[in-house]
Write a protein that holds these residues in place. Structure first.
Motif, mmCIF file in Angstrom:
data_model
loop_
_atom_site.group_PDB
_atom_site.id
_atom_site.type_symbol
_atom_site.label_atom_id
_atom_site.label_comp_id
_atom_site.label_asym_id
_atom_site.label_seq_id
_atom_site.Cartn_x
_atom_site.Cartn_y
_atom_site.Cartn_z
ATOM 1 N N ASN A 1 7.366 11.742 6.613
ATOM 2 C CA ASN A 1 6.166 11.360 7.363
ATOM 3 C C ASN A 1 6.272 9.956 7.947
ATOM 4 N N SER A 2 7.488 9.400 7.917
ATOM 5 C CA SER A 2 7.691 8.043 8.402
ATOM 6 C C SER A 2 9.122 7.908 8.937
ATOM 7 N N SER A 3 9.341 6.933 9.799
ATOM 8 C CA SER A 3 10.657 6.710 10.413
ATOM 9 C C SER A 3 11.164 7.968 11.094
ATOM 10 N N LEU A 4 10.273 8.667 11.763
ATOM 11 C CA LEU A 4 10.616 9.945 12.389
ATOM 12 C C LEU A 4 11.287 9.787 13.749
ATOM 13 N N GLU A 5 11.228 8.588 14.313
ATOM 14 C CA GLU A 5 11.739 8.393 15.662
ATOM 15 C C GLU A 5 13.242 8.155 15.724
ATOM 16 N N GLY A 6 13.867 7.811 14.608
ATOM 17 C CA GLY A 6 15.293 7.496 14.618
ATOM 18 C C GLY A 6 16.182 8.736 14.626
ATOM 19 N N ASN A 7 17.451 8.510 14.899
ATOM 20 C CA ASN A 7 18.422 9.598 14.933
ATOM 21 C C ASN A 7 19.067 9.862 13.584
ATOM 22 N N THR A 8 18.880 8.976 12.620
ATOM 23 C CA THR A 8 19.588 9.106 11.355
ATOM 24 C C THR A 8 18.642 9.147 10.156
ATOM 25 N N ARG A 9 17.896 8.077 9.946
ATOM 26 C CA ARG A 9 17.057 7.966 8.754
ATOM 27 C C ARG A 9 15.745 8.717 8.913
ATOM 28 N N ARG A 10 15.178 9.068 7.767
ATOM 29 C CA ARG A 10 13.815 9.596 7.685
ATOM 30 C C ARG A 10 13.232 9.064 6.374
ATOM 31 N N ALA A 11 11.929 8.901 6.345
ATOM 32 C CA ALA A 11 11.296 8.347 5.149
ATOM 33 C C ALA A 11 10.062 9.147 4.747
ATOM 34 N N ILE A 12 9.706 8.963 3.492
ATOM 35 C CA ILE A 12 8.485 9.537 2.942
ATOM 36 C C ILE A 12 7.653 8.368 2.443
ATOM 37 N N ASP A 13 6.491 8.164 3.052
ATOM 38 C CA ASP A 13 5.548 7.141 2.588
ATOM 39 C C ASP A 13 4.576 7.807 1.625
ATOM 40 N N ASN B 1 0.791 -1.232 0.000
ATOM 41 C CA ASN B 1 0.000 0.000 0.000
ATOM 42 C C ASN B 1 0.818 1.274 0.000
ATOM 43 N N VAL B 2 2.131 1.172 -0.179
ATOM 44 C CA VAL B 2 2.959 2.367 -0.077
ATOM 45 C C VAL B 2 4.250 2.219 -0.884
ATOM 46 N N VAL B 3 4.709 3.341 -1.397
ATOM 47 C CA VAL B 3 6.061 3.444 -1.934
ATOM 48 C C VAL B 3 6.813 4.285 -0.908
ATOM 49 N N LYS B 4 7.925 3.751 -0.424
ATOM 50 C CA LYS B 4 8.668 4.397 0.662
ATOM 51 C C LYS B 4 10.030 4.851 0.145
ATOM 52 N N MET B 5 10.279 6.137 0.292
ATOM 53 C CA MET B 5 11.609 6.698 0.026
ATOM 54 C C MET B 5 12.274 6.912 1.373
ATOM 55 N N THR B 6 13.339 6.164 1.623
ATOM 56 C CA THR B 6 14.060 6.314 2.882
ATOM 57 C C THR B 6 15.376 7.025 2.610
ATOM 58 N N PHE B 7 15.573 8.151 3.271
ATOM 59 C CA PHE B 7 16.803 8.922 3.144
ATOM 60 C C PHE B 7 17.749 8.488 4.247
ATOM 61 N N ALA B 8 18.928 8.014 3.864
ATOM 62 C CA ALA B 8 19.886 7.452 4.807
ATOM 63 C C ALA B 8 20.261 8.432 5.915
ATOM 64 N N LYS B 9 20.382 9.709 5.580
ATOM 65 C CA LYS B 9 20.763 10.728 6.570
ATOM 66 C C LYS B 9 19.659 11.782 6.700
ATOM 67 N N GLY B 10 18.432 11.345 6.569
ATOM 68 C CA GLY B 10 17.292 12.250 6.560
ATOM 69 C C GLY B 10 17.153 13.133 7.780
#
Length: 132
Positions: free
Chosen positions: A91-103, A71-80
């Motif tokens: 809008n995704s993987s916001l809790e980490g210290n390094t990565r961030r993603a766009i669902d 149900n999603v295409v996810k772009m994960t930025f390694a150093k987001g």
């Protein structure tokens, strides 16, 4: 744009082409659009195929990945987490210290200008830090 190692006689770019075709639905179209934006934002981007089938775009290190799920295409930025995101694309993987993603879900629009700026910021960040 450069390609890295060949797998089964196919380059990473060919494998990404195949993934887009295989999906055959909105996810393939979205992955294709994202890929086109990445290539336009950074003509020197290197396409890679990692982790048993994940398209990866790099320039001086990984910029982002393009994963596809049901149900999603996810772009994960390694150093987001280190990138400016004034348009609040992450809008995704916001809790980490390094990565961030766009669902991206079916029917959602992409802010192409903001995504291009994010890709270019990721390139600049990778180029600003010495590689070990």
């Amino acid at each position: 744009m450069k390609n890295t190692e060949v797998q089964d006689g196919r380059s990473p770019s060919q494998l990404i082409d195949e993934r887009i075709r295989e999906l055959g639905d909105w996810r393939g179209e979205m992955l294709g659009r994202i890929r086109k934006l990445i290539r336009a934002a950074d003509p020197e981007v290197v396409e890679e195929w990692k982790w048993r089938g994940v398209p990866v775009w790099s320039h001086g290190g990984i910029l982002c990945t393009g994963e596809t799920y049901k149900n999603v295409v996810k772009m994960t930025f390694a150093k987001g987490a280190s990138l400016p995101d004034p348009a609040q694309l992450f809008n995704s993987s916001l809790e980490g210290n390094t990565r961030r993603a766009i669902d991206i879900h079916e029917g959602e629009a992409i802010d192409e200008k903001a995504l291009t700026a994010l890709i270019q910021a990721a390139v600049a960040l990778n180029q600003s830090k010495p590689r070990r």
